[in-house]
Each structure stands twice: as C-alpha cells, then as structure tokens.
Scaffold this motif. Structure first.
Motif, PDB file in Angstrom:
ATOM      1  N   THR A 310       0.817  -1.219   0.000  1.00 20.00           N
ATOM      2  CA  THR A 310       0.000   0.000   0.000  1.00 20.00           C
ATOM      3  C   THR A 310       0.847   1.263   0.000  1.00 20.00           C
ATOM      4  O   THR A 310       0.444   2.280  -0.569  1.00 20.00           O
ATOM      5  N   ASN A 332      -2.509  -0.647  -5.751  1.00 21.66           N
ATOM      6  CA  ASN A 332      -2.184   0.371  -4.744  1.00 21.66           C
ATOM      7  C   ASN A 332      -2.407   1.774  -5.314  1.00 21.66           C
ATOM      8  O   ASN A 332      -2.714   1.949  -6.505  1.00 21.66           O
ATOM      9  N   ASP A 333      -2.242   2.754  -4.459  1.00 18.53           N
ATOM     10  CA  ASP A 333      -2.512   4.146  -4.875  1.00 18.53           C
ATOM     11  C   ASP A 333      -1.582   4.590  -5.998  1.00 18.53           C
ATOM     12  O   ASP A 333      -1.990   5.340  -6.895  1.00 18.53           O
ATOM     13  N   GLY A 336      -2.917   3.510  -9.248  1.00 15.72           N
ATOM     14  CA  GLY A 336      -4.054   4.349  -9.633  1.00 15.72           C
ATOM     15  C   GLY A 336      -3.603   5.672 -10.225  1.00 15.72           C
ATOM     16  O   GLY A 336      -4.181   6.153 -11.215  1.00 15.72           O
ATOM     17  N   ARG A 337      -2.571   6.274  -9.639  1.00 14.89           N
ATOM     18  CA  ARG A 337      -2.080   7.544 -10.177  1.00 14.89           C
ATOM     19  C   ARG A 337      -1.474   7.371 -11.567  1.00 14.89           C
ATOM     20  O   ARG A 337      -1.645   8.209 -12.452  1.00 14.89           O
ATOM     21  N   SER A 342      -9.141   5.800 -10.185  1.00 15.44           N
ATOM     22  CA  SER A 342      -9.211   5.481  -8.760  1.00 15.44           C
ATOM     23  C   SER A 342      -8.915   4.001  -8.560  1.00 15.44           C
ATOM     24  O   SER A 342      -9.073   3.188  -9.480  1.00 15.44           O
ATOM     25  N   VAL A 343      -8.470   3.659  -7.345  1.00 13.16           N
ATOM     26  CA  VAL A 343      -8.155   2.266  -7.042  1.00 13.16           C
ATOM     27  C   VAL A 343      -9.385   1.391  -7.212  1.00 13.16           C
ATOM     28  O   VAL A 343      -9.300   0.254  -7.714  1.00 13.16           O
TER      29      VAL A 343
END
Length: 365
Positions: A310, A332-333, A336-337, A342-343
C-alpha cells in the motif's frame, strides 16, 4: 526470545547465573539436607549444564564444562566430602553436559530449542545420552540397598529427566499469548485456574497415601495446560510436578510409597511415572507452540506485505487468472495515479484493458 541469549554480554551474565544454580543444587545434595530428599538428592544440575553449553558459543564449551566440573568440587571440599567420589561425579556431569549440548546443537551447527517436534526429539535423545553416561559412571558412588540393575536405571533415568525437564524449561520460546514487554505477573485468569487445579490434584494424589488407580488423574490437568498455554507453561508445570512427586515419595507419601509397590522399586516407578507425563505433555505442547508460531509468522509477513504494497511509490497490482484473461484483484494508490484512475475503478478490470501489451510477433499493441 528464549531464556538464554546468544548476545555476549547477556550470555555471560546468564552463564554466571546458571553456574551459581548448579553450585546451589549440587551443594544441597551434598549437605545434610540432602539426606532427607531421597531420590531428589541425585537430581543434579546436569540439565542446567547441558542447556548452558547448548546456548553458548562452541568456543566457550571447554571452559564452561570445566566450571561445571570444578565449582561443585569446591562445594564438596568445603562440606568435607570425599574428593575422589565427588570428582568422579563432577567429571560425569561435565561429560553429560558436553554430550547433551553436542546432540542438541548438532555439534554446534544449529541453535538449540524445543519449538518443533524435531527439536524436541533431539532433546529426548540428549536426555538419553546424558542418562547413559550417568548410569555408566555414577552408579559406583551410590550405596542404596537395591539391585545393580535398579540402581543403573534410577541413576540414568534421573539424569535424563533432569536434561529433559530443565532443557524444556530453558529452551522453550516465549508463549505467543504473552506480549514481549509483559511479565509473568500478567497471566490469563484461566491459566491461574488451571495451575491451581493442577496443584490441588497433585496434593490430593501425593500428600495422603493413595492407591495407584488415581495416580494418573493429574495427567489430564497437565495436558489441558499443554494444549492451551504451550511448551513454556507445560515445562514449568512439569518441573513443579517432578519436584513435588519426588519429595512426596521420599517422605513416604503418595501412591508409590503406600506399600503397593515393592520398596526397592518405589523410586524407579516414580521416575517412570514422571517420564510418562513428560512424554505425553511435551509433544502436545510443542505441536501447539509450533502451530501458533507459524500462525504468528504468517500474520507478521502478511502485515509486512500489506504495508509494502500500500505504501510503495511504485505502481503494484495483484492479479488473478480468469477465462477472459488476467484480472486486477487489487491495486495500490501509485498504480491508480499512473493509470489516472481510482483504485476502486482499477479493481476488477482486465489487465489488458489497462495497459498496452506488445505482440512481439507483429510489434503492435
């Protein structure tokens, strides 16, 4: 962490404590008090010596074995005992400690412990080796009016029991239910209840003269502790039981001294009883301990992986196979970026839909 530490400073302090205990135990046996202890008089510090060597660097073994031999000799001289017999016994104790330590550690090749069934098997083998040395050497200095075979079995069995019980106490890991910073004052109420029950049953069986059929009533209570509270508790309760049974038998109390067992075999039967308890409770406790240690290790690894996953600055995703292809179970974030999603939107999507996959045969996406 186990009771004896491998760090040099801590190991030296603990070695000093164990050597002091050996002197106390052997001095007690040599004093006038020892005459009232019966078979417990021959309960030696050899188990402490074996564990001391097993948990110390191999380069220390020769010096520690010499101290195991020499310190009780000084006590014997101070108490006015015959030095020849005492030197024979002391030399036997040093040899037993070396034999047991060599078996426990594979000649120094691994760390001694009782966390696994294999480690417990090595402890039993070390106890047997110690008992054989004691039976071969120390029988000649005992003068009890029993047959030579009984004397050999008693001497060997008592030293083997010393290594088995004291080894289990000192080599056992911290219970998984006990926080690292907790003391023994912070014990579960149920453990207190179980300990009181074990003490009450032992008192009921071994304080008054009793018949043999009730002797094994104590075993289920000790098994309860082994199954719930792991090997450290089982070993400590086994040690308390050993001392209590041998003291009661020496004072003429309990089922073994009630007249139903031949006088020459009373102490041998008591040793067999204690050995049977040890071989029932310790394997159960070790299996429970191993399972809980593995569960705790898996949980720790899962927490480490989850934190790494994470908090990683790199995009990471957990994929699973499906008939239509690889599916993202979790991302994980950072992922997503990178995908500008979004996750929650990434999860459940086909991997091929999210990233471009190069066909190396055609060079196209």
């Amino acid at each position: 962490m186990t009771p004896l530490d491998d760090r040099p400073a801590s190991g030296a302090r603990r070695a000093a404590v164990v050597l002091a205990l050996i002197v106390v135990i052997d001095s007690l046996a040599l004093s006038e008090v020892g005459d009232d202890l019966g078979l417990l008089r021959w309960w030696s510090g050899v188990g402490l010596g074996a564990v001391l060597l097993a948990r110390s660097p191999v380069r220390w073994w020769a010096g520690l074995a010499a101290l195991v031999v020499a310190l009780p000799l000084l006590s014997a001289v101070a108490l006015g005992h015959d030095l020849t017999d005492t030197a024979l016994v002391g030399g036997s104790h040093g040899a037993q400690a070396l034999v047991a330590a060599a078996i426990l550690t594979g000649l120094g090749g691994h760390r001694a412990g009782v966390e696994t069934p294999l480690a417990l098997a090595l402890l039993v083998l070390a106890a047997a080796g110690s008992g054989l040395v004691a039976a071969a050497v120390e029988t000649s200095v005992r003068t009890e009016p029993v047959t030579s075979a009984t004397l050999v079995l008693e001497t060997g069995g008592l030293h083997a029991l010393s290594v088995l019980v004291l080894g289990a106490v000192l080599l056992s890991p911290r219970p998984s239910w006990q926080p690292p910073d907790a003391s023994w004052r912070h014990v579960p109420p149920l453990l207190l209840l179980q300990s009181v029950a074990a003490a009450a049953v032992a008192a009921a069986v071994f304080v008054p003269p009793m018949s043999a059929p009730v002797t094994f009533v104590l075993i289920p209570v000790l098994v309860w502790g082994a199954l719930v509270y792991e090997v450290r508790v089982a070993a400590l309760q086994l040690l308390a039981t050993t001392v209590a049974v041998l003291l009661a038998t020496a004072s003429g109390r309990g089922p073994f001294a009630s007249g139903e067992v031949a006088p020459a075999l009373v102490e041998l039967v008591a040793l067999g009883y204690l050995a049977s308890i040890a071989l029932v409770t310790l394997p159960l406790a070790v299996i429970v301990t191993q399972r809980r240690l593995l569960t705790r290790r898996v949980a720790s690894d899962e927490r480490l992986f989850r934190r790494t996953f994470t908090e990683s600055p790199l995009g990471m995703a957990i994929l699973r196979t499906a008939p239509e292809g690889l599916v993202v179970d979790e991302a994980n974030d950072a992922a997503g970026r990178i995908l500008e999603m979004s996750v929650d939107d990434v999860s459940g999507r086909l991997f091929d839909e999210l990233v471009g996959v190069v066909d190396h045969r055609t060079g196209s996406f």
